[in-house]
Design an enzyme around this catalytic site. Sequence first.
Site, PDB file in Angstrom:
ATOM      1  CE1 TYR A 145      -3.719   2.630   0.622  1.00 37.74           C
ATOM      2  CE2 TYR A 145      -2.421   3.274   2.703  1.00 37.74           C
ATOM      3  CZ  TYR A 145      -3.443   3.541   1.644  1.00 37.74           C
ATOM      4  OH  TYR A 145      -4.023   4.747   1.908  1.00 37.74           O
ATOM      5  CG  ASP A 240       5.765   3.603   0.780  1.00 35.82           C
ATOM      6  OD1 ASP A 240       6.257   4.409   1.737  1.00 35.82           O
ATOM      7  OD2 ASP A 240       4.559   3.617   0.539  1.00 35.82           O
ATOM      8  CE  LYS A 268       1.077   4.568   8.637  1.00 31.44           C
ATOM      9  NZ  LYS A 268       1.527   3.874   7.403  1.00 31.44           N
TER      10      LYS A 268
HETATM   11  C1  LIG Z   1       0.456   4.469   5.775  1.00 27.76           C
HETATM   12  C2  LIG Z   1       1.245   4.096   4.714  1.00 27.76           C
HETATM   13  C3  LIG Z   1       1.079   5.346   3.723  1.00 27.76           C
HETATM   14  C4  LIG Z   1      -0.035   6.156   3.600  1.00 27.76           C
HETATM   15  O1  LIG Z   1       0.334   7.018   4.410  1.00 27.76           O
HETATM   16  P1  LIG Z   1      -0.840   8.219   5.108  1.00 27.76           P
HETATM   17  O2  LIG Z   1      -0.221   9.062   6.091  1.00 27.76           O
HETATM   18  O3  LIG Z   1      -1.768   7.346   5.701  1.00 27.76           O
HETATM   19  O4  LIG Z   1      -1.210   8.886   3.835  1.00 27.76           O
HETATM   20  C5  LIG Z   1       1.951   5.078   2.317  1.00 27.76           C
HETATM   21  N1  LIG Z   1       2.718   3.782   2.359  1.00 27.76           N
HETATM   22  C6  LIG Z   1       3.096   3.228   3.582  1.00 27.76           C
HETATM   23  C7  LIG Z   1       3.746   2.055   3.396  1.00 27.76           C
HETATM   24  C8  LIG Z   1       2.089   3.372   4.553  1.00 27.76           C
HETATM   25  O5  LIG Z   1       2.315   2.394   5.575  1.00 27.76           O
END
Ligand SMILES: *Cc1c(COP(=O)(O)O)cnc(C)c1O
Length: 430
Positions: A145, A240, A268
């Site tokens: 994701y 990511d 995060k």
């Molecule tokens: C949480 C997450 C996102 C999205 O981040 P948001 O702050 O919720 O938009 C993108 N990539 C990864 C790997 C994630 O865990």
Amino acid sequence: MTATSRNDTLFQRACRSIPGGVNSPVRAFRSVGGTPRFIARAQGPYIWDADGKQYIDYVGSWGPAILGHAHPEVIEAVRAAALNGLSFGAPTEAEIEIAEALIARLPSMEQVRLVSSGTEATMSAIRLARGATGRNKIIKFEGCYHGHADSLLVKAGSGMLTFNNPTSAGVPPEFVQHTLVLDYNDNAAAEAAFASMGDDIACVIVEPFAGNMNLVRPAPGFLETLRTLCTRHGALLVFDEVMTGFRVGPQGAQGLTGVTPDITTLAKIIGGGMPVGAFGGRADIMANIAPLGAVYQAGTLSGNPVAVAAGLATLRLLGTPGFYEDLAARSARLCAGLEAAAQRHGIAFSSDSVGGMIGLYFRATPPTSFAEVQECNIEHFKHFFHAMLDHGVHLAPSAFEAGFVSATHTDEVIEATLAAADLAFASLKR
Ligand SMILES: *Cc1c(COP(=O)(O)O)cnc(C)c1O
């Protein structure tokens, strides 16, 4: 189900003014049934719901709460920053400090741009990769994701490399026609994609440890293969690390694996519970971003001083000697205890952990692919989830999410978790 009265009342009220009663679908209990807990406050490893019930929390705001909830030094940094004003729309010294802190920790990053969420970070990174290479196609992996930007909400279609399907209504098929979706840990598929259209591929975006299909480790050689293919074909490798950044180790997944991406996305933990995201990489790549270059990217609240203060305080505390060794030991201890409890009760269960990230799987061995993740026993998970909740342990309400351990999950907290798990596994047999 023991959903308690005030939670129920709040949920019914929320459903009238907010679609589904939640502001992000992962918070809903749709895949496990029941009513989401409305959280009144949090401290250390604990959260309290609207009825005053205490839970040991393994969601940790989906990752940011690595120091435990409401760490006093983070709260104090936020308070101090807020007193100076909430937002200026003009540069601040703290933005330089957090940029320098990120660059110092991630050697692959020479420059970084701040945004306000992970979605913004990945969306901007993809645009940057396309702008920097002058190519359109991107590769992502099923089960990873990367936020909810249109071109990333896509799953593999039956036509393998050619036809993909949006995973959300409202995304025109044309918007995902440049996104190739491959299987995670499948080197041959990546090699085949580059062999057939390597000159058109702008970037590969990957979760270096997948955490959005539960926790799935990269197979030995997988990230190295992506690195080699990108270098050979002039594509950019995007890690990511929104979840893994400062979660799996002091230099994220790139530090653990030794594989160097061209662009990294973060969020995060770097906001310490406040909205901060970032994307960065080599200076020559970052020079493509406005105002230097032609790739447009902007944000009214980007680098917000209060959010940045929380992030800086968090990053500073993560530098405590032994922090990650200690965190990894806590996660490993929890996982070993859970496996032992499951075994005592004859339940097919396995687990894995990397730094402060854990995977719990209702199958005999940890999954290595998206297909194996699907083989987990969902009914067992649902039952276990609710039993744990009843016994005061808050897990993510889905079998396909990773869990998060914080520095405040002490031995005592882990023992309490394992006592709850023993009862929860026992109840699965009935
Ligand atoms: C949480 C997450 C996102 C999205 O981040 P948001 O702050 O919720 O938009 C993108 N990539 C990864 C790997 C994630 O865990």
